[in-house]
Scaffold this motif. Structure first.
Motif, short mmCIF file in Angstrom:
data_model
loop_
_atom_site.label_atom_id
_atom_site.label_comp_id
_atom_site.label_asym_id
_atom_site.label_seq_id
_atom_site.Cartn_x
_atom_site.Cartn_y
_atom_site.Cartn_z
N LYS A 91 0.83 -1.21 0.00
CA LYS A 91 0.00 0.00 0.00
C LYS A 91 0.86 1.26 0.00
CE LYS A 91 -2.30 -1.25 3.56
NZ LYS A 91 -2.86 -2.31 4.34
N SER A 92 1.97 1.23 0.72
CA SER A 92 2.84 2.41 0.82
C SER A 92 3.34 2.84 -0.56
CB SER A 92 4.03 2.13 1.72
OG SER A 92 3.60 1.78 3.01
N VAL A 93 3.77 1.88 -1.35
CA VAL A 93 4.27 2.17 -2.69
C VAL A 93 3.13 2.64 -3.58
CG1 VAL A 93 5.34 1.18 -4.76
CG2 VAL A 93 6.18 0.56 -2.48
N LEU A 94 2.01 1.93 -3.51
CA LEU A 94 0.84 2.30 -4.29
C LEU A 94 0.43 3.74 -4.01
CD1 LEU A 94 -2.26 0.01 -4.59
CD2 LEU A 94 -2.50 2.45 -4.26
N LEU A 95 0.31 4.09 -2.73
CA LEU A 95 -0.10 5.45 -2.36
C LEU A 95 0.96 6.48 -2.73
CD1 LEU A 95 -1.78 4.76 1.10
CD2 LEU A 95 -2.92 5.43 -1.03
N GLY A 96 2.24 6.14 -2.58
CA GLY A 96 3.31 7.07 -2.92
C GLY A 96 3.35 7.38 -4.41
N VAL A 97 3.24 6.34 -5.24
CA VAL A 97 3.24 6.54 -6.70
C VAL A 97 2.00 7.34 -7.10
CG1 VAL A 97 3.08 5.39 -8.95
CG2 VAL A 97 4.64 4.51 -7.21
N SER A 120 3.94 8.79 8.91
CA SER A 120 5.29 9.38 8.83
C SER A 120 6.26 8.45 8.13
CB SER A 120 5.82 9.68 10.24
OG SER A 120 5.01 10.63 10.86
N ARG A 121 6.15 7.16 8.41
CA ARG A 121 7.02 6.17 7.76
C ARG A 121 6.81 6.15 6.25
NH1 ARG A 121 5.24 0.16 7.99
NH2 ARG A 121 3.92 1.10 6.40
N ASP A 122 5.54 6.14 5.83
CA ASP A 122 5.24 6.11 4.40
C ASP A 122 5.70 7.38 3.70
OD1 ASP A 122 4.12 3.66 4.89
OD2 ASP A 122 2.04 4.30 4.59
N GLU A 123 5.51 8.51 4.35
CA GLU A 123 5.97 9.77 3.76
C GLU A 123 7.49 9.78 3.62
OE1 GLU A 123 5.23 14.54 4.28
OE2 GLU A 123 5.19 13.30 6.09
N ALA A 124 8.20 9.34 4.64
CA ALA A 124 9.66 9.30 4.59
C ALA A 124 10.17 8.36 3.50
CB ALA A 124 10.22 8.89 5.95
N SER A 125 9.46 7.25 3.29
CA SER A 125 9.92 6.28 2.29
C SER A 125 9.79 6.82 0.87
CB SER A 125 9.16 4.96 2.42
OG SER A 125 7.83 5.09 1.96
#
Length: 199
Positions: A91-97, A120-125
């Motif tokens: 999900k983190s990658v999906l949301l980031g892209v 915060s973790r997802d934003e930093a990644s």
């Protein structure tokens, strides 16, 4: 995606990749491929080879296309889509892209989650990608409560404005100009948002 990885794997020229990815924003699939390539190569050290590159999974890309409404045609229609992605499936990658793409296409994007730590973790990644595409100011990661507070105070600090009008018996300070861009809300852990415990 593979072509961009091949072309840039040795020199990791992020600026050139961003330029290539955003050359034709009407070609959403190419732009997504470029964002994914930047994500894959942005953190790569010069001594690593392209075999060790983290790549997006095809299910993540398909999910992005569904969330953009591209399963129905060529035009982006991001309103009102819901998908389920299980824990550990990216999900983190999906949301980031997705957030990067929407920000590049001139939307303000809020990615919210129940947990400040996860947010915060997802934003930093994805920070390196947001910086590469120069969209950090258009992408906001927060909690449900943080977004609610920001929305309430979008036109000024409600407490301060109330004090100015009621206690000081004056007029409220100048309010900020309305937002110039459309806003998009991306919710992680939507089941928590709709649960009885959340309310």
């Amino acid at each position: 995606y593979n072509g961009m990885l091949h072309d840039h794997a040795r020199n990791t020229d992020v600026e050139a990749m961003v330029k290539e990815a955003t050359a034709d924003l009407s070609n959403v699939v190419e732009t997504i491929a470029g964002i994914c390539a930047v994500w894959s190569l942005a953190g790569l050290s010069p001594d690593e080879d392209s075999v060790s590159i983290i790549r997006p999974h095809c299910c993540q890309i398909l999910s992005i296309l569904v969330l953009l409404g591209l399963h129905d045609g060529a035009a982006i229609s991001p309103e009102g889509h819901l998908i389920q992605v299980k824990t550990g499936q990216g999900k983190s990658v999906l949301l980031g892209v997705l957030a990067t793409l929407l920000a590049v296409k001139d939307f303000d994007v809020d990615c919210v989650c129940y947990s400040k730590y996860l947010s915060s973790r997802d934003e930093a990644s994805f920070a390196a990608v947001f910086d590469a595409f120069k969209v950090r100011d258009r992408v906001n990661y927060d909690t449900f409560n943080g977004l609610a507070e920001a929305s309430i105070n979008a036109k000024g600090d409600v407490r301060k404005l109330t004090t100015e009008v009621l206690v000081d018996r004056g007029e409220a300070s100048d309010l900020p100009a309305p937002a110039e861009r459309e806003k998009i809300l991306l919710i992680d852990e939507v089941d928590v948002f709709f649960s009885d415990a959340f309310y």
